[in-house]
Enzyme design. Structure first.
Site, mmCIF file in Angstrom:
data_model
loop_
_atom_site.group_PDB
_atom_site.id
_atom_site.type_symbol
_atom_site.label_atom_id
_atom_site.label_comp_id
_atom_site.label_asym_id
_atom_site.label_seq_id
_atom_site.Cartn_x
_atom_site.Cartn_y
_atom_site.Cartn_z
ATOM 1 N N GLY A 195 -0.119 29.773 -22.374
ATOM 2 C CA GLY A 195 -1.486 29.255 -22.309
ATOM 3 C C GLY A 195 -2.283 29.844 -21.164
ATOM 4 O O GLY A 195 -1.876 29.769 -20.013
ATOM 5 N N SER A 196 -3.435 30.419 -21.458
ATOM 6 C CA SER A 196 -4.189 31.131 -20.421
ATOM 7 C C SER A 196 -5.510 31.599 -21.013
ATOM 8 O O SER A 196 -5.937 31.117 -22.068
ATOM 9 C CB SER A 196 -3.371 32.322 -19.920
ATOM 10 O OG SER A 196 -2.857 33.046 -21.022
ATOM 11 N N ARG A 197 -6.162 32.574 -20.361
ATOM 12 C CA ARG A 197 -7.392 33.146 -20.900
ATOM 13 C C ARG A 197 -7.507 34.601 -20.481
ATOM 14 O O ARG A 197 -6.844 35.045 -19.528
ATOM 15 C CB ARG A 197 -8.612 32.351 -20.429
ATOM 16 C CG ARG A 197 -8.975 32.558 -18.982
ATOM 17 C CD ARG A 197 -10.038 31.566 -18.534
ATOM 18 N NE ARG A 197 -11.392 31.941 -18.918
ATOM 19 C CZ ARG A 197 -12.409 31.068 -18.934
ATOM 20 N NH1 ARG A 197 -12.208 29.812 -18.627
ATOM 21 N NH2 ARG A 197 -13.604 31.468 -19.268
#
Length: 213
Positions: free
Chosen positions: A182-184
């Site tokens: 999970g990240s961007r």
């Protein structure tokens, strides 16, 4: 196009999956199948998380493709902190069910890579771009434009992996890194780039078009 991935399943996940399978098998041996079900569910989750399907770029030559699978959470005019120039920022948020391989949005040569330590606030928030641990890659395209691609850690993601170095040449859609759990990814484009996505749109790395020159 060179490919830094393994077929179907990203090499980043092999140790995690191997440990989970070994643990599940041990529980089956010692306590029976019923007690091992939670661990087999964990194996299934890890396999889907570390999947890395091949991608083929079919967009036109002026297209800038997404560097990540996920959802668009930001499209706005800003100042690129990596090049100190006016830019169009497009941010892609990845949840734990997205493919987490990162791919080059354009053809280009890497001018520099800069790692920035930081916090781990939820990557869905705008402040994550400024506060979170990040790894910025500045690319110069064959026509001279400069583009920044920034891998940003999230609340759970604590490991940014980058497999390229300054001076490397990337092809559009080529895999260059991975972020766990999970990240961007933020993409800073020249201000004149025309966005082709809006907040809330779902995108896929290497195939969805974020903007056009």
């Amino acid at each position: 196009m060179k490919d830094r991935s393994q077929p179907w399943l990203a090499r980043e996940g092999w140790p995690f999956i191997a440990v989970a399978v070994a643990g599940a098998a041990a529980v089956v041996w010692l306590a029976g199948v019923a007690w091992s079900i939670p661990l087999w569910l964990a194996v299934a989750f890890l396999v889907q998380f570390f999947r890395d399907p091949p991608r083929q770029v079919r967009a036109g030559p002026r297209a800038i493709v997404s560097p990540a699978d996920g959802r668009i959470v930001r499209v706005e005019a800003v100042r690129d902190p990596n090049t100190d120039g006016d830019a169009l920022l497009i941010s892609v948020f990845m949840n734990v069910f997205n493919v987490h391989s990162n791919r080059a949005p354009v053809d280009g040569v890497i001018e520099r890579i800069q790692y920035r330590p930081g916090a781990f606030v939820h990557a869905d928030l705008d402040k994550a771009s400024e506060r979170n641990e990040a790894n910025a890659i500045v690319l110069r395209t064959p026509t001279g434009e400069r583009i920044s691609v920034v891998q940003v850690a999230g609340l759970i993601a604590r490991r940014i992996l980058c497999y390229v170095r300054a001076g490397d040449r990337l092809e559009r859609g080529e895999r260059f890194g991975f972020i766990r759990f999970g990240s961007r990814v933020d993409v800073y484009l020249p201000r004149f780039a025309r966005p082709m996505v809006a907040v809330g749109d779902a995108v896929h790395a290497g195939t969805s078009v974020l903007a056009e020159f």
